[in-house]
Design a protein around this motif. Structure first.
Motif, PDB file in Angstrom:
ATOM      1  N   ALA A 105       0.866  -1.185   0.000  1.00 54.35           N
ATOM      2  CA  ALA A 105       0.000   0.000   0.000  1.00 54.35           C
ATOM      3  C   ALA A 105       0.895   1.226   0.000  1.00 54.35           C
ATOM      4  O   ALA A 105       2.085   1.142   0.326  1.00 54.35           O
ATOM      5  N   ALA A 106       0.327   2.361  -0.379  1.00 53.03           N
ATOM      6  CA  ALA A 106       1.073   3.601  -0.245  1.00 53.03           C
ATOM      7  C   ALA A 106       1.416   3.806   1.228  1.00 53.03           C
ATOM      8  O   ALA A 106       0.599   3.535   2.114  1.00 53.03           O
ATOM      9  N   TYR A 107       2.629   4.249   1.505  1.00 51.32           N
ATOM     10  CA  TYR A 107       3.135   4.394   2.878  1.00 51.32           C
ATOM     11  C   TYR A 107       3.222   3.031   3.570  1.00 51.32           C
ATOM     12  O   TYR A 107       2.988   2.926   4.775  1.00 51.32           O
ATOM     13  N   ASN A 108       3.543   2.000   2.837  1.00 48.61           N
ATOM     14  CA  ASN A 108       3.548   0.654   3.413  1.00 48.61           C
ATOM     15  C   ASN A 108       4.343   0.604   4.729  1.00 48.61           C
ATOM     16  O   ASN A 108       5.541   0.826   4.745  1.00 48.61           O
ATOM     17  N   PRO A 109       3.666   0.296   5.840  1.00 48.14           N
ATOM     18  CA  PRO A 109       4.359   0.319   7.142  1.00 48.14           C
ATOM     19  C   PRO A 109       4.784  -1.052   7.652  1.00 48.14           C
ATOM     20  O   PRO A 109       4.981  -1.223   8.846  1.00 48.14           O
ATOM     21  N   ARG A 110       4.911  -2.038   6.767  1.00 42.66           N
ATOM     22  CA  ARG A 110       5.074  -3.412   7.246  1.00 42.66           C
ATOM     23  C   ARG A 110       6.446  -4.001   6.910  1.00 42.66           C
ATOM     24  O   ARG A 110       6.631  -5.203   6.934  1.00 42.66           O
ATOM     25  N   LEU A 111       7.392  -3.141   6.597  1.00 41.66           N
ATOM     26  CA  LEU A 111       8.679  -3.628   6.118  1.00 41.66           C
ATOM     27  C   LEU A 111       9.806  -3.095   6.995  1.00 41.66           C
ATOM     28  O   LEU A 111       9.844  -1.913   7.326  1.00 41.66           O
ATOM     29  N   LEU A 112      10.728  -3.977   7.358  1.00 36.77           N
ATOM     30  CA  LEU A 112      11.937  -3.547   8.059  1.00 36.77           C
ATOM     31  C   LEU A 112      13.059  -3.431   7.036  1.00 36.77           C
ATOM     32  O   LEU A 112      13.384  -4.403   6.354  1.00 36.77           O
ATOM     33  N   VAL A 113      13.600  -2.237   6.896  1.00 38.14           N
ATOM     34  CA  VAL A 113      14.702  -2.019   5.956  1.00 38.14           C
ATOM     35  C   VAL A 113      15.922  -1.561   6.748  1.00 38.14           C
ATOM     36  O   VAL A 113      15.839  -0.629   7.554  1.00 38.14           O
ATOM     37  N   ILE A 140      27.092  -1.402  -2.630  1.00 42.25           N
ATOM     38  CA  ILE A 140      26.326  -2.488  -2.002  1.00 42.25           C
ATOM     39  C   ILE A 140      26.953  -3.822  -2.369  1.00 42.25           C
ATOM     40  O   ILE A 140      27.124  -4.142  -3.542  1.00 42.25           O
ATOM     41  N   ARG A 141      27.296  -4.595  -1.360  1.00 46.31           N
ATOM     42  CA  ARG A 141      27.790  -5.956  -1.620  1.00 46.31           C
ATOM     43  C   ARG A 141      26.630  -6.876  -1.947  1.00 46.31           C
ATOM     44  O   ARG A 141      26.675  -7.644  -2.897  1.00 46.31           O
ATOM     45  N   GLN A 142      25.567  -6.795  -1.139  1.00 44.02           N
ATOM     46  CA  GLN A 142      24.412  -7.645  -1.389  1.00 44.02           C
ATOM     47  C   GLN A 142      23.194  -7.078  -0.674  1.00 44.02           C
ATOM     48  O   GLN A 142      23.314  -6.345   0.304  1.00 44.02           O
ATOM     49  N   ILE A 143      22.047  -7.392  -1.234  1.00 39.13           N
ATOM     50  CA  ILE A 143      20.783  -7.043  -0.588  1.00 39.13           C
ATOM     51  C   ILE A 143      20.108  -8.347  -0.200  1.00 39.13           C
ATOM     52  O   ILE A 143      19.858  -9.202  -1.053  1.00 39.13           O
ATOM     53  N   GLU A 144      19.839  -8.496   1.081  1.00 39.46           N
ATOM     54  CA  GLU A 144      19.198  -9.711   1.562  1.00 39.46           C
ATOM     55  C   GLU A 144      17.702  -9.448   1.701  1.00 39.46           C
ATOM     56  O   GLU A 144      17.291  -8.535   2.419  1.00 39.46           O
ATOM     57  N   VAL A 145      16.915 -10.234   1.008  1.00 34.05           N
ATOM     58  CA  VAL A 145      15.464 -10.101   1.055  1.00 34.05           C
ATOM     59  C   VAL A 145      14.926 -11.286   1.847  1.00 34.05           C
ATOM     60  O   VAL A 145      15.049 -12.434   1.408  1.00 34.05           O
ATOM     61  N   ILE A 146      14.379 -11.011   3.022  1.00 29.36           N
ATOM     62  CA  ILE A 146      13.876 -12.063   3.888  1.00 29.36           C
ATOM     63  C   ILE A 146      12.356 -11.959   3.902  1.00 29.36           C
ATOM     64  O   ILE A 146      11.804 -10.933   4.309  1.00 29.36           O
ATOM     65  N   GLU A 147      11.694 -13.001   3.448  1.00 30.59           N
ATOM     66  CA  GLU A 147      10.243 -12.958   3.330  1.00 30.59           C
ATOM     67  C   GLU A 147       9.584 -13.608   4.541  1.00 30.59           C
ATOM     68  O   GLU A 147      10.071 -14.609   5.058  1.00 30.59           O
ATOM     69  N   GLY A 148       8.495 -13.002   4.966  1.00 28.91           N
ATOM     70  CA  GLY A 148       7.778 -13.507   6.130  1.00 28.91           C
ATOM     71  C   GLY A 148       8.134 -12.718   7.376  1.00 28.91           C
ATOM     72  O   GLY A 148       9.119 -11.977   7.406  1.00 28.91           O
ATOM     73  N   PRO A 149       7.319 -12.872   8.429  1.00 27.69           N
ATOM     74  CA  PRO A 149       7.566 -12.137   9.673  1.00 27.69           C
ATOM     75  C   PRO A 149       8.820 -12.641  10.379  1.00 27.69           C
ATOM     76  O   PRO A 149       9.015 -13.849  10.518  1.00 27.69           O
ATOM     77  N   ASN A 150       9.666 -11.729  10.810  1.00 26.02           N
ATOM     78  CA  ASN A 150      10.918 -12.121  11.464  1.00 26.02           C
ATOM     79  C   ASN A 150      11.262 -11.175  12.602  1.00 26.02           C
ATOM     80  O   ASN A 150      12.411 -10.774  12.767  1.00 26.02           O
ATOM     81  N   SER A 151      10.256 -10.817  13.399  1.00 25.12           N
ATOM     82  CA  SER A 151      10.475  -9.856  14.482  1.00 25.12           C
ATOM     83  C   SER A 151      11.468 -10.355  15.517  1.00 25.12           C
ATOM     84  O   SER A 151      12.292  -9.603  16.022  1.00 25.12           O
ATOM     85  N   ALA A 152      11.389 -11.649  15.846  1.00 28.59           N
ATOM     86  CA  ALA A 152      12.264 -12.160  16.906  1.00 28.59           C
ATOM     87  C   ALA A 152      13.717 -12.209  16.463  1.00 28.59           C
ATOM     88  O   ALA A 152      14.623 -12.092  17.279  1.00 28.59           O
ATOM     89  N   GLY A 161       8.370  -8.660   6.039  1.00 27.45           N
ATOM     90  CA  GLY A 161       9.688  -9.141   5.676  1.00 27.45           C
ATOM     91  C   GLY A 161      10.750  -8.112   5.997  1.00 27.45           C
ATOM     92  O   GLY A 161      10.474  -7.073   6.603  1.00 27.45           O
ATOM     93  N   VAL A 162      11.955  -8.421   5.558  1.00 30.03           N
ATOM     94  CA  VAL A 162      13.120  -7.591   5.858  1.00 30.03           C
ATOM     95  C   VAL A 162      13.915  -7.373   4.573  1.00 30.03           C
ATOM     96  O   VAL A 162      14.081  -8.305   3.779  1.00 30.03           O
ATOM     97  N   ILE A 163      14.352  -6.154   4.368  1.00 31.14           N
ATOM     98  CA  ILE A 163      15.322  -5.853   3.309  1.00 31.14           C
ATOM     99  C   ILE A 163      16.589  -5.399   4.021  1.00 31.14           C
ATOM    100  O   ILE A 163      16.606  -4.336   4.640  1.00 31.14           O
ATOM    101  N   ASN A 164      17.617  -6.199   3.956  1.00 30.58           N
ATOM    102  CA  ASN A 164      18.867  -5.884   4.651  1.00 30.58           C
ATOM    103  C   ASN A 164      19.940  -5.573   3.614  1.00 30.58           C
ATOM    104  O   ASN A 164      20.359  -6.454   2.859  1.00 30.58           O
ATOM    105  N   ILE A 165      20.370  -4.331   3.579  1.00 29.54           N
ATOM    106  CA  ILE A 165      21.351  -3.882   2.585  1.00 29.54           C
ATOM    107  C   ILE A 165      22.739  -3.943   3.228  1.00 29.54           C
ATOM    108  O   ILE A 165      22.977  -3.320   4.263  1.00 29.54           O
ATOM    109  N   ILE A 166      23.615  -4.725   2.615  1.00 24.04           N
ATOM    110  CA  ILE A 166      24.970  -4.906   3.148  1.00 24.04           C
ATOM    111  C   ILE A 166      25.942  -4.204   2.205  1.00 24.04           C
ATOM    112  O   ILE A 166      26.008  -4.530   1.018  1.00 24.04           O
TER     113      ILE A 166
END
Lengths: 680, 105
Positions: A105-113, A140-152, A161-166
């Motif tokens: 959605a616009a202003y998507n608030p569900r992603l950890l970057v 950027i060496r790599q972008i890790e795209v982790i799908e699904g909830p991973n709060s813990a 999900g998570v977008i982790n930029i290394i």
């Protein structure tokens, strides 16, 4: 029984480096060497321990620097469009929304970057200002795209999900490059990355970059939206320093500044132009000690946002935000088969805005986490992680009259939010790996959700307010993945099926049905609005050949059902309509060829229809649907290496169609970009 | 041995390979031994231990039997096996992160 020649040198490097008392320790071993050893990308982000990507207890796709370069993309969302399960909405040259497994959605608030573990989303709305991320694609060496909830495992906001930029490590990687690009839409941009090193002792990388362009034409937009949009002007600076203090002890400090102006689609279905000035400073230390790998870091993110839109004219439309975070972890190997991580995090977020908040809303969070990885046998590993966040809300200022809430209500609000991740990874054969995961992720209400305060009459005959009573949203996920190496084809296959249920969905106040407040005024209040479920599957193959060919094919499907109190009675007030607001099917294919000095790539992406929303011209509190039909985009890139250090390239985005309806925003236009890259 | 060429650059040091008969290992000074598959044995292990050297081999059973420290399997999927008792015997301590990436016994 011989060591493969391609493995020998890096394998010995790994083995030797880790026992030299005067040399660097394995925790500082660079990703490049580890990739050479294990012939696959390596990550440390999932559990804190270094792992090959296939052994991480999460569904992770790693986008490498080669993938980034060959994509011809100029922004991170454009790079991510080729990852199965990632949904991209392109509202402009700079503005894009990224969702994972639907729920966009616009202003998507569900992603950890994250950038190297530092959050780069805004606590303001839990959203990501992608153009303000102070990283150049070349570093950027790599972008890790982790799908699904991973709060813990990853923390706050890892809901979808998570977008982790290394980025490259300046201690190990010497990146010196200058890139200039220009093309259609009057696009001009460039970046420069420079690295200085004192051998094995210290490294410093500095980057600067930016672009300007004329945004897509407003042919299908309202006159109001057309007037509210300004052309993008983006700039960023970043510095990253690492110091080898002693054997096994590394310190780092990094800082960044970015300045951006770009038009953005809002949750209200209309455009505004945001001018954002963001900065960050972080320092940290890691040490290999007899009691484990100890790491501590502290950072501050600051952001000054100024909103230019006719919808908020007359209101002081600036928002200042700061977040301070302190993290401490101990990663410990117990015996031969157990790894434990104990973590602590302190967070202090505050947002000040006289126009939208009436003062300052903030919270402090104390979080504790525990991760346990058990190598049950050489081929079976079980990872369990739990995290509890204790949130204390606070407010100072002038609450909007008519809500019934008092400042004391805010300042007495405490939330305890547990989450967990559990993953079983079984290597059935050297070629076959199965992952089974269950998780509960948490979406904590944003500062806006808690604290927005717009008095009666400011924008209409209604009070618009946040609520200290709104609950965190939870998402429960179950998933089964299967990875199959296909050595005969130099390829890998991945299949994933998942199901998830979201409870207590949070809606910003503009979208909920109005109620009559305790003082008799009509009231729009942030609320929990119901639940939503999704189920889906993904399949993909990616490979390459020694002759220089590479290919990838993937397909992702997700079906979503909603059960909410929103959009009843024929009136559409909310973009929370997940059942139809993301394409159910997405197919991606790419083929590339490298020979001598040429690098050629062709990429295609098809997605099924979905429904976006734009503001009603008759009532600013209502939305009207925009049907986006299924579409195909084709991108291509050709690069020629003139010398070892000098490359020219041309990239065409969406070359198969000149203008395309991709969202409720402007038609996305064909782009052609020419570029030169010099390496030193 | 040809794979290492004239040496292996590790950190700031160059490790220079030298082909040595297992029978004379006891009278040789070294810090790293790459043991051929059929050369692992008690005598070699004692020589390696005595010099607190790192022993690397492709012979995983030898590592399992405590005759060498690290086995590297590079056929197909790359796996590294570490015998911590052998490492302890030789006085070698591995960095924590390395231990997390290998199969340890």
């Amino acid at each position: 029984m011989k060591l493969r020649r391609s493995c020998l040198a890096p394998c010995l490097t790994i083995a030797v480096v880790t026992v030299l008392s005067t040399g660097p320790r394995a925790q500082e071993l660079d990703y490049g060497t580890l990739e050479q050893v294990f012939h696959e990308p390596v990550t440390t982000s999932a559990t804190g321990q270094p792992q090959r990507a296939s052994e991480a207890p999460v569904n992770m796709t790693i986008v490498t620097q080669d993938d980034i370069r060959r994509s011809g993309a100029t922004t991170i969302p454009d790079v991510l469009q080729y990852v199965a399960g990632v949904d991209i909405r392109r509202y402009g040259i700079a503005d894009a929304e990224v969702g994972i497994r639907g729920y966009n959605a616009a202003y998507n608030p569900r992603l950890l970057v994250l950038v190297n573990g530092r959050q780069v989303y805004s606590d303001d709305y839990g959203r990501v200002f992608w153009p303000t991320i102070p990283v150049q694609l070349a570093e950027i060496r790599q972008i890790e795209v982790i799908e699904g909830p991973n709060s813990a495992l990853y923390g706050f906001n890892a809901v979808s999900g998570v977008i982790n930029i290394i980025t490259y490590n300046p201690l190990h990687d010497r990146i010196n490059t200058v890139t200039l690009q220009g093309g259609t839409q009057h696009y001009w941009g460039g970046s420069a990355v420079a690295t200085g090193q004192i051998e094995d002792r210290a490294g410093l990388r500095i980057s600067v970059g930016g672009y300007q362009a004329q945004d897509y034409g407003p042919t299908n937009l309202s006159a109001v939206d057309a007037a509210n949009r300004q052309n993008p002007l983006i700039g960023a600076f970043n510095v990253d320093g690492r110091l080898q203090v002693a054997p096994g002890v590394q310190a780092y400090i990094d800082g960044s500044m970015s300045d951006s102006r770009f038009a953005e689609m809002t949750f209200a279905g209309s455009f505004e132009t945001n001018t954002t000035r963001a900065n960050s400073i972080r320092t940290g230390l890691s040490a290999d000690t007899p009691i484990g790998l100890l790491s501590v870091s502290a950072y501050r993110n600051g952001q000054e946002l100024s909103i230019d839109s006719s919808a908020v004219r007359g209101i002081p439309s600036w928002v200042n935000e700061s977040v301070y975070i302190v993290q401490a972890n101990d990663l410990l190997k117990l015996g031969a088969d157990h790894v434990v991580r104990v973590g602590f995090e302190y967070r202090n977020s505050a947002e000040t805005s006289p126009g939208f908040i009436g003062g300052t809303i903030g919270y402090q969070v104390f979080a504790g986490s525990l991760m346990w990885n058990w190598q049950i046998s050489p081929s079976v590993a079980l990872t369990n992680a739990v995290r509890v966040d204790e949130l204390q809300l606070r407010y100072s200022g002038n609450l909007a009259a008519g809500t019934g809430f008092t400042v004391a209500d805010y300042n007495s609000t405490n939330l305890a939010v547990p989450s967990f991740n559990s993953g079983l990874v079984v290597s059935i054969t050297p070629e076959d790996t199965v992952r089974f995961m269950i998780a509960r992720g948490v979406q904590v209400p944003s500062l806006f959700d808690f604290g927005v305060q717009i008095p009666f009459g400011a924008i209409g005959p209604v009070v618009v307010a946040g609520s200290p009573d709104v609950h965190p949203s939870t998402v429960d996920n179950i998933e089964l993945d299967y990875d199959r190496a296909l050595p005969a084809l130099d390829s890998g296959l991945r299949v994933a099926i998942f199901a998830q249920r979201n409870r207590d969905l949070i809606s910003q106040p503009f979208a909920v049905p109005p109620v009559i407040g305790p003082t008799g005024l009509p009231l729009l209040l942030t609320s929990n609005v119901g639940s939503s479920s999704a189920a889906g599957a993904q399949i993909g193959v990616k490979g390459h050949s020694d002759s220089g060919f590479r290919w990838n094919v993937s397909y992702a499907y997700v079906a979503t059902t909603d059960n909410t109190i929103l959009n009843r009675g024929g009136l559409i007030t909310s973009a929370i309509n997940y059942a139809s607001s993301a394409p159910r099917s997405v197919g991606i294919a790419g083929i590339g060829y490298t020979r001598n000095r040429w690098e050629l790539d062709l990429m295609g992406r098809w997605q099924s229809s979905y429904q976006d929303f734009r503001a009603s011209l008759n009532n600013p509190f209502l939305l009207e649907p925009v049907e986006v039909r299924n579409y195909l985009t084709l991108n291509a890139r050709a690069a020629y290496r003139l010398t070892d250090n000098f490359t020219v390239q041309v990239a065409a985005q969406q070359f198969n169609v000149s203008r395309l309806l991709q969202t409720a925003g402007p038609l996305v236009e064909r782009r052609v970009l020419f570029g030169v890259t010099a390496g030193f | 041995m040809t794979a290492l060429g004239k040496g292996l650059l590790v950190g700031g040091a160059i490790l220079t390979p030298k082909l040595v008969d297992a029978a004379v290992l006891g009278s040789t000074d070294f810090g790293l031994a790459i043991i051929a598959a059929n050369a692992n044995g008690e005598a070699v292990a004692q020589s390696v231990d005595a010099r607190h050297a790192l022993c690397v081999t492709a012979d995983r059973p030898a590592v399992q039997r405590g005759l060498c420290t690290v086995a590297i399997n590079s056929a197909g999927r790359v796996d590294i096996f570490l015998n911590s008792r052998v490492a302890q015997r030789a006085g070698i301590t591995f960095a924590t992160a390395f231990r997390m990436m290998v199969h340890e016994q």
